[in-house]
Design an enzyme around this catalytic site. Structure first.
Site: not given
Ligand code: KIV
Length: 295
Positions: A44-45, A83, A113, A115, A182
């Site tokens: 989600d970055s 994510d 993934k 969090e 992280e």
């Molecule tokens: O969204 C992302 O890029 C992340 C990673 C850096 C672990 O969650």
């Protein structure tokens, strides 16, 4: 060609270290795969490095799905991990499973993934029961940026480190095939890695994790808004891109691009006929729209 799978990730623990990278589109997936990256995270970055938001909170399910599909089309061997965006899994277990399922069904990802620690264990259990492999993520969890008061190193006290340890264990017990750690002190990550039955993937968590993940744009020098201490930049593609684009812009301005090698030609007879046709068309008497004899 064998595809990386969640069980293969678990089997790699203690055997070899796992390289993971974020990817947000088809081209990046192909480049990463050609470089031997096993795990592609559509993080989600992307909200920050691709869409230009200040944090990861505003990216939507539909935006994530759009990018997950592109990465899945580019990845032949790597495990594509989608994510789960902010508020796509926190409100209820049912919503979490539905949204995670969309990433596999519509996005063709191989895993998701999310969090959080013990508080998301029910979601993890339900997803795993539905056949969806889940990667956990503890430590600095950017979706909690408002509550954490910024992007800061986590688990620096013994009490916080013990909480993180319990969270990581709970995620593994709930069925996660791995856990991202992280931005935590290296000794904490080392202890978690030793105790956990599944791989840890570190980002700012030291060298003892079972794998490492970095953001594509950070590795290649394509994002200059923040520079976390844990990032190692392996290239300066942003700089090279500006140099190349400057040359292009200047060539267009000066008229040196396109050159003869970039031009399509036409048979001389076709060209002559074409010129006669437009000459005839432009010299023909224009019709008067007010003349009633005109149909
Ligand atoms: O969204 C992302 O890029 C992340 C990673 C850096 C672990 O969650």
């Amino acid at each position: 060609m064998t595809r990386m799978t969640a069980p293969a990730v678990v089997a790699a623990k203690g055997v070899r270290k796992l390289p993971m990278l974020t990817a947000y589109d088809y081209a990046a997936a192909r480049l990463a795969e050609a470089a031997g990256i096993d795990l592609l995270l559509v993080g989600d970055s992307l909200a920050m490095v691709v869409l230009g938001h200040e944090d990861t909170l505003s990216v939507t399910m539909e935006e994530m799905l759009h990018h997950v599909r592109a990465v899945s089309r580019g990845a032949q061997k790597a495990l594509v991990i989608a994510d789960m965006p902010f508020m796509s899994y926190q409100a209820s277990v049912a919503e979490a499973v539905t949204n995670a399922g969309r990433f596999l069904k519509e996005g063709r990802a191989g895993a998701v993934k999310l969090e959080g620690g013990r508080e998301v264990a029910p979601q993890v259990r339900a997803m795993v029961a539905a056949g969806i492999p889940v990667l956990g993520h503890v430590g600095l969890t950017p979706q909690h940026v408002a509550a954490l008061g910024g992007f800061k190193v986590q688990s620096k006290t013994a009490k916080d480190a013990a909480e993180l340890f319990a969270d990581a264990m709970a995620l593994a017990e709930a069925g996660c095939f791995g856990v991202v750690l992280e931005c935590i002190p290296a000794p904490v990550a080392a202890a978690v890695t030793k105790a956990l039955p599944v791989p840890t993937i570190g980002i700012g968590a030291g060298p003892d994790c079972d794998g490492q993940v970095l953001v594509f744009h950070d590795v290649l020098g394509l994002y200059d808004r923040i520079h976390p201490k844990f990032v190692k930049q392996y290239a300066e593609l942003g700089k090279s891109a500006v140099e190349a684009l400057t040359q292009y812009a200047q060539a267009v301005t000066k008229g040196t691009f396109p050159g003869p090698e970039h031009v399509f030609s036409m048979a001389p007879e076709a060209h002559d006929t074409f010129l006669s046709m437009i000459a005839a068309a432009t010299s023909a008497k224009p019709t008067d729209p007010n003349d009633p004899s005109n149909p």
